[in-house]
Scaffold this motif. Structure first.
Motif, PDB file in Angstrom:
ATOM      1  N   UNK A  28       0.845  -1.189   0.000  1.00 60.14           N
ATOM      2  CA  UNK A  28       0.000   0.000   0.000  1.00 60.14           C
ATOM      3  C   UNK A  28       0.883   1.242   0.000  1.00 60.14           C
ATOM      4  N   UNK A  29       0.444   2.248  -0.721  1.00 56.93           N
ATOM      5  CA  UNK A  29       1.208   3.485  -0.783  1.00 56.93           C
ATOM      6  C   UNK A  29       1.224   4.133   0.605  1.00 56.93           C
ATOM      7  N   UNK A  30       2.407   4.518   1.103  1.00 53.85           N
ATOM      8  CA  UNK A  30       2.470   5.150   2.416  1.00 53.85           C
ATOM      9  C   UNK A  30       1.812   6.527   2.394  1.00 53.85           C
ATOM     10  N   UNK A  31       1.176   6.885   3.512  1.00 54.99           N
ATOM     11  CA  UNK A  31       0.554   8.203   3.606  1.00 54.99           C
ATOM     12  C   UNK A  31       1.634   9.278   3.718  1.00 54.99           C
ATOM     13  N   UNK A  32       1.365  10.421   3.156  1.00 57.91           N
ATOM     14  CA  UNK A  32       2.313  11.526   3.233  1.00 57.91           C
ATOM     15  C   UNK A  32       2.252  12.163   4.619  1.00 57.91           C
ATOM     16  N   UNK A  33       3.392  12.295   5.253  1.00 61.37           N
ATOM     17  CA  UNK A  33       3.431  12.865   6.600  1.00 61.37           C
ATOM     18  C   UNK A  33       3.400  14.388   6.554  1.00 61.37           C
ATOM     19  N   UNK A  34       2.541  14.959   7.382  1.00 60.34           N
ATOM     20  CA  UNK A  34       2.470  16.409   7.534  1.00 60.34           C
ATOM     21  C   UNK A  34       2.614  16.723   9.021  1.00 60.34           C
ATOM     22  N   UNK A  35       3.631  17.479   9.365  1.00 57.44           N
ATOM     23  CA  UNK A  35       3.908  17.810  10.765  1.00 57.44           C
ATOM     24  C   UNK A  35       3.185  19.103  11.136  1.00 57.44           C
ATOM     25  N   UNK A  36       2.274  18.985  12.098  1.00 59.99           N
ATOM     26  CA  UNK A  36       1.474  20.132  12.521  1.00 59.99           C
ATOM     27  C   UNK A  36       1.805  20.489  13.966  1.00 59.99           C
ATOM     28  N   UNK A  37       2.105  21.760  14.203  1.00 57.71           N
ATOM     29  CA  UNK A  37       2.362  22.257  15.559  1.00 57.71           C
ATOM     30  C   UNK A  37       1.173  23.108  15.985  1.00 57.71           C
TER      31      UNK A  37
END
Length: 331
Positions: free
Chosen positions: A25-34
């Motif tokens: 499965x295609x890995x989800x794109x990580x988005x870093x939220x502060x």
């Protein structure tokens, strides 16, 4: 004949299973939220995570709480985060310092102030004039709670620096404890602390700063312009997921919302959570779409100007991108 059919089907099934196991499965794109703090005020953000709206957009949101506007903006500017959830005034402060990579507001989360006026003694038929001559425990100077607080006081004919004893040198995290320990006749508090104090008999909610101040981009998702240019599709997906959450929150009951966000507030009484969500919903604090419009932007700057904290007036188009939110709201 039937035996051969069954055997053939079994072989085909094994082959299909093997094929499925081999496909990654295609890995989800990580988005870093502060996020600037952890608050029921930000319910739609947690709903977007818990209801899988970000995952539906193939995003893996890595959320961290940075506890304060300065720390949140530092995380964003130093590439410790991709997106920040913080008051829009911080983008103005950064711009005034001459940044060559401006921080752009692209999706609004809350559209009112989130604090309440709490009195130590029970007050029947509260009028703002009753604050005159009292000790008022306010919020940190330069932050949105303090600026909105002073703006509302002035709107009611109260000079916060002359008509009352204003205390604003206590850290945000310690304001509630200071009031509980006996400091001040009135205090400006966020939820759920205000409702908890009321339940425990430590104070009484007498007014809402959010209702009094009108619409303002109190907390907004923002990112550096360079990040948005390189990751425009990611920002589109993020905003789409947020809009789905905002619409869900708008339609859901306070209890349904409280149940969904409960994992983020394990130490909070579920009944208090429901009360807080209902209070924020009823006063329109949760934005129903992510669009930060011109009128809200001007109201923000008027509040900052009145507080003496506006370094310079900035055009809406300079630090706000509404095209992403407008697109998400139409899809």
């Amino acid at each position: 004949m039937k035996k051969w059919i069954r055997t053939g089907m079994a072989v085909a099934g094994i082959a299909l299973l093997a094929s499925g196991c081999g496909k990654q499965a295609e890995p989800l794109e990580k988005v870093r939220v502060a996020e600037v703090t952890r608050s029921i005020f930000y319910a739609p953000e947690y709903v977007a995570i818990e209801k899988g709206f970000f995952e539906d957009e193939e995003l893996n949101v890595e959320l961290k709480t940075t506890w304060g506007g300065d720390k949140t903006m530092t995380a964003l500017l130093s590439n410790g985060a991709d997106i920040a959830l913080v008051g829009s005034e911080t983008s103005i402060y950064v711009h005034a310092q001459g940044s060559d990579d401006p921080v752009i507001n692209f999706a609004q989360l809350t559209q009112t102030d989130g604090t309440f006026l709490v009195s130590r003694e029970k007050v029947e038929n509260f009028e703002w004039d009753q604050l005159k001559g009292t000790t008022f425990l306010g919020q940190r100077k330069g932050g949105m709670p303090q600026m909105v607080g002073e703006f509302v006081l002035k709107e009611h004919g109260i000079d916060p620096h002359k008509d009352l004893d204003l205390i604003q040198n206590i850290d945000f995290a310690n304001v509630a404890n200071a009031f509980a320990s006996g400091t001040g006749d009135y205090v400006q508090l966020f939820e759920p602390t205000a409702s908890i104090f009321e339940k425990e008999g430590k104070g009484h909610i007498v007014a809402s700063f959010g209702t009094e101040s009108g619409h303002v981009p109190y907390t907004t998702f923002m990112a550096k312009e360079s990040y948005m240019n390189k990751n425009d599709e990611t920002v589109d997906k993020f905003t789409r997921a947020l809009y789905k959450a905002q619409q869900w929150v708008d339609q859901a009951s306070a209890k349904e919302i409280a149940d969904v966000i409960a994992p983020y507030f394990e130490d909070t009484d579920p009944a208090i959570m429901e009360t807080v969500v209902d209070r924020y919903k009823s006063q329109g604090s949760y934005a129903t779409d992510p669009i930060l419009d011109q009128e809200e932007w001007e109201n923000l700057q008027n509040i900052m100007d009145e507080a003496g904290e506006l370094p310079e007036r900035i055009d809406h188009d300079t630090l706000v991108n509404t095209s992403i939110a407008e697109k998400a709201s139409k899809e």
